[in-house]
Scaffold this motif. Structure first.
Motif, PDB file in Angstrom:
ATOM      1  N   GLN A 192      53.551  24.614 -37.731  1.00 36.98           N
ATOM      2  CA  GLN A 192      54.405  25.016 -38.840  1.00 36.98           C
ATOM      3  C   GLN A 192      54.721  26.508 -38.755  1.00 36.98           C
ATOM      4  O   GLN A 192      55.874  26.931 -38.843  1.00 36.98           O
ATOM      5  N   ALA A 207      58.429  27.895 -37.826  1.00 38.66           N
ATOM      6  CA  ALA A 207      59.101  28.595 -38.925  1.00 38.66           C
ATOM      7  C   ALA A 207      59.430  30.027 -38.523  1.00 38.66           C
ATOM      8  O   ALA A 207      60.457  30.577 -38.936  1.00 38.66           O
ATOM      9  N   HIS A 262      61.823  29.519 -34.701  1.00 38.49           N
ATOM     10  CA  HIS A 262      62.926  28.556 -34.654  1.00 38.49           C
ATOM     11  C   HIS A 262      63.229  28.041 -33.255  1.00 38.49           C
ATOM     12  O   HIS A 262      64.353  28.207 -32.768  1.00 38.49           O
ATOM     13  N   THR A 281      60.820  20.810 -34.472  1.00 39.38           N
ATOM     14  CA  THR A 281      61.047  20.881 -35.900  1.00 39.38           C
ATOM     15  C   THR A 281      59.733  21.164 -36.619  1.00 39.38           C
ATOM     16  O   THR A 281      58.713  20.602 -36.238  1.00 39.38           O
ATOM     17  N   ASP A 320      59.580  19.886 -42.321  1.00 37.56           N
ATOM     18  CA  ASP A 320      60.910  19.271 -42.262  1.00 37.56           C
ATOM     19  C   ASP A 320      60.812  17.815 -41.805  1.00 37.56           C
ATOM     20  O   ASP A 320      61.558  16.963 -42.285  1.00 37.56           O
ATOM     21  N   ARG A 343      59.782  15.837 -44.722  1.00 37.09           N
ATOM     22  CA  ARG A 343      60.871  15.670 -45.680  1.00 37.09           C
ATOM     23  C   ARG A 343      61.839  14.587 -45.192  1.00 37.09           C
ATOM     24  O   ARG A 343      62.277  13.729 -45.962  1.00 37.09           O
ATOM     25  N   THR A 344      62.157  14.607 -43.884  1.00 34.81           N
ATOM     26  CA  THR A 344      63.047  13.575 -43.328  1.00 34.81           C
ATOM     27  C   THR A 344      62.447  12.189 -43.507  1.00 34.81           C
ATOM     28  O   THR A 344      63.139  11.242 -43.887  1.00 34.81           O
ATOM     29  N   PRO A 395      65.159  16.755 -36.597  1.00 36.83           N
ATOM     30  CA  PRO A 395      64.168  16.213 -37.549  1.00 36.83           C
ATOM     31  C   PRO A 395      64.148  14.682 -37.526  1.00 36.83           C
ATOM     32  O   PRO A 395      63.088  14.070 -37.610  1.00 36.83           O
TER      33      PRO A 395
END
Lengths: 263, 275
Positions: free
Chosen positions: A27, A31, A34, A39, A43, A46-47, A224
């Motif tokens: 993470q 973050a 990038h 990913t 994220d 969340r996907t 993602p």
């Protein structure tokens, strides 16, 4: 008492700490830097939550369900055929030298090499994928069943015969229980192979499924989405393996106990 | 039972003749299979180009042996498979020794291994294309991903399955930690490592070809089969499958022999951990 509770807590902490650290590092790195194709776990989660677990229609229905159906049906067919034929071949002892090399050869045939044959003969639908998976994974089950049945001590079989135990009861109460550990080893190898074949058949014959979603995510630069598919394949594999382990523990529990007592 | 039989049979000339008889019997089985195949295909349930007879297929296999392109494809696939296996062994054996030696490290890493292992290699193919681009590298990565887990898990098993009596004996004879590792623990784990490698190899060829189909950019057997099947006839696919199957057969048999010869002293050979 408090020592034992602390010990258990420490152990579960130990078993989770590396997972937490690795996910945290991932993470933090993604973050901060990038990287294009990687990913952040947040994220991906969340996907999964928005597209796989919910949404109209959710991918749980459109992708996971068909994939699970293909793997389970293919695996079940292979298990039934493999065990039945394996018991028949294994119990017919004179047959062994004639059949063994052939079975070993068919087992060595890499299933992906004959994927085009299944595509042409059975189309791109569910039927093709199920038959392809079943054909590809039946060999380790067959081979292990043959080995297991042959390893049944002759003394046990003879004893059964002397005591007037019928052939059917001999099969279910002597042969299959004795061969069970080997059969389960075959079923386990077959399961992991089934997941490989499921994914590749879904990638080659695009008609939905988790493999299709992963490839689609990559092709559409929806990374993602691609990662979510990879995670879901892992979760499906983990669950199926877990269920198989539970069944195996139930079925073989007496076996380990009996073996340990006999030693 | 097999051991007893071979000991009884080893008394006189019977032993020499046995492999010959076995081979002949195996051939009879193979010929019977081909005859059945021939009969089925001759009934033309499906078009001959989609389900050719055994004789057509075998003749085509024979011709394939003279094709340079086909040999290049086989070389590429075996290259990907062997390089992937070598990398897996270099990663998994030291890692397995390190993890298996210590209860703490074992407990800490166990969950991560259990979580990563069920991710099937082909699911990572699209990612492999992104990271490694085209050519042989994505395929090698997929072979490594598949092979690492059985070798790692078996090595860990082998290290943890060390007989405490052997360990204590070595210690009481004044062996140091390194000496115990190299002279007691590693020989004990060796058969597990070999079993892990054998399980890995039995899947590696299939995964290498799968990788070439999805991510190989037309290379290897996977790429070759893709090109040939696009031409409309499946005969070359069947013909190639026979040869690839034969190669896989030889590899598997060779490994079983190596396993039996090199580690015949080890009792764990009788059981197989399917993991």
């Amino acid at each position: 008492m408090t020592h034992r509770v602390a010990g258990i807590a420490l152990r579960s902490l130990e078993s989770l700490i590396l997972v937490v650290v690795l996910v945290g590092l991932w993470q933090w790195y993604t973050a901060a830097h990038h990287p294009l194709y990687f990913t952040p776990p947040g994220d991906i989660w969340r996907t999964i939550r928005e597209h796989w677990l919910s949404g109209q229609p959710s991918k749980l229905r459109t992708a996971v369900e068909p994939s699970l159906r293909r793997v389970l049906l293919g695996w079940l067919i292979a298990a039934v055929v493999g065990v039945a034929v394996g018991v028949a071949i294994g119990a017919t002892r004179w047959l062994a030298p004639y059949v063994d090399p052939l079975v070993h050869f068919l087992r060595s045939l890499p299933p992906p090499a004959i994927l085009p044959v299944f595509l042409v003969l059975f189309g791109i639908g569910d039927r093709m994928k199920i038959i392809f998976i079943a054909f590809g994974i039946v060999w380790p089950i067959l081979l292990n069943t043959i080995r297991g049945v042959r390893s049944v001590p002759v003394l046990q079989l003879e004893t059964g015969r002397v005591f007037g135990v019928g052939p059917l009861r001999r099969l279910f109460q002597i042969v299959l229980p004795a061969a069970a550990p080997q059969i389960f080893a075959g079923l386990r190898i077959a399961l992991s192979l089934a997941l490989v074949l499921m994914v590749i058949s879904e990638m080659v014959a695009a008609s939905g499924g988790i493999g299709f979603e992963i490839l689609q995510g990559q092709a559409a630069f929806d990374f993602p989405g691609m990662w979510a598919g990879i995670v879901v394949v892992g979760v499906v594999g983990l669950l199926l393996n877990g269920v198989l382990s539970l069944v195996e523990g139930r079925v073989l529990g007496w076996h380990r106990g009996a073996r340990a007592a006999a030693q | 039972m097999g051991v007893a039989a071979s000991r009884l049979g080893g008394l006189d000339g019977v032993r020499l003749a046995r492999p010959v008889v076995r081979t002949a019997q195996g051939l009879v089985g193979g010929i019977a299979f081909c005859a059945l195949w021939q009969l089925l295909a001759d009934r033309h349930f499906v078009l001959a180009v989609y389900f050719p007879t055994a004789t057509t297929t075998l003749r085509s296999s024979f011709f394939l042996l003279g094709h340079r392109d086909f040999w290049v494809a086989i070389r590429d696939t075996l290259h990907a498979m062997l390089e992937g296996l070598a990398i897996s062994i270099l990663i998994a054996v030291p890692a397995g020794v390190a993890v298996g030696r210590s209860d703490h490290v074992y407990r800490i890493t166990r969950t991560v291994i259990e979580l990563l292992r069920p991710i099937s290699a082909v699911a990572l193919a699209p990612l492999a294309i992104l990271v490694f681009k085209t050519g042989i590298k994505p395929t090698i990565f997929l072979v490594v991903w598949t092979s690492v887990w059985p070798i790692l898990v078996n090595t860990i098993y082998g290290m943890r399955d060390l007989d405490p009596v052997a360990y204590d004996t070595a210690r009481s004879f004044g062996f140091g930690r390194l000496a115990i590792l190299f002279r007691v623990a590693l020989p004990n784990a060796a058969s597990y490592v070999v079993t892990g490698v054998r399980i890995a190899i039995s899947i590696a060829l299939a995964v290498a070809i799968a990788g070439e189909i999805v991510a190989g950019g037309g290379q290897g057997i996977g790429g070759w089969i893709g090109k040939e099947s696009a031409s409309g006839s499946l005969v070359p696919v069947y013909a190639a499958a026979v040869i690839v199957g034969a190669i896989g057969y030889l590899i598997n048999r060779l490994l079983e022999l190596v396993e039996q010869r090199a580690l015949h002293w080890h009792e764990s050979l009788r059981t197989e951990h399917g993991r």
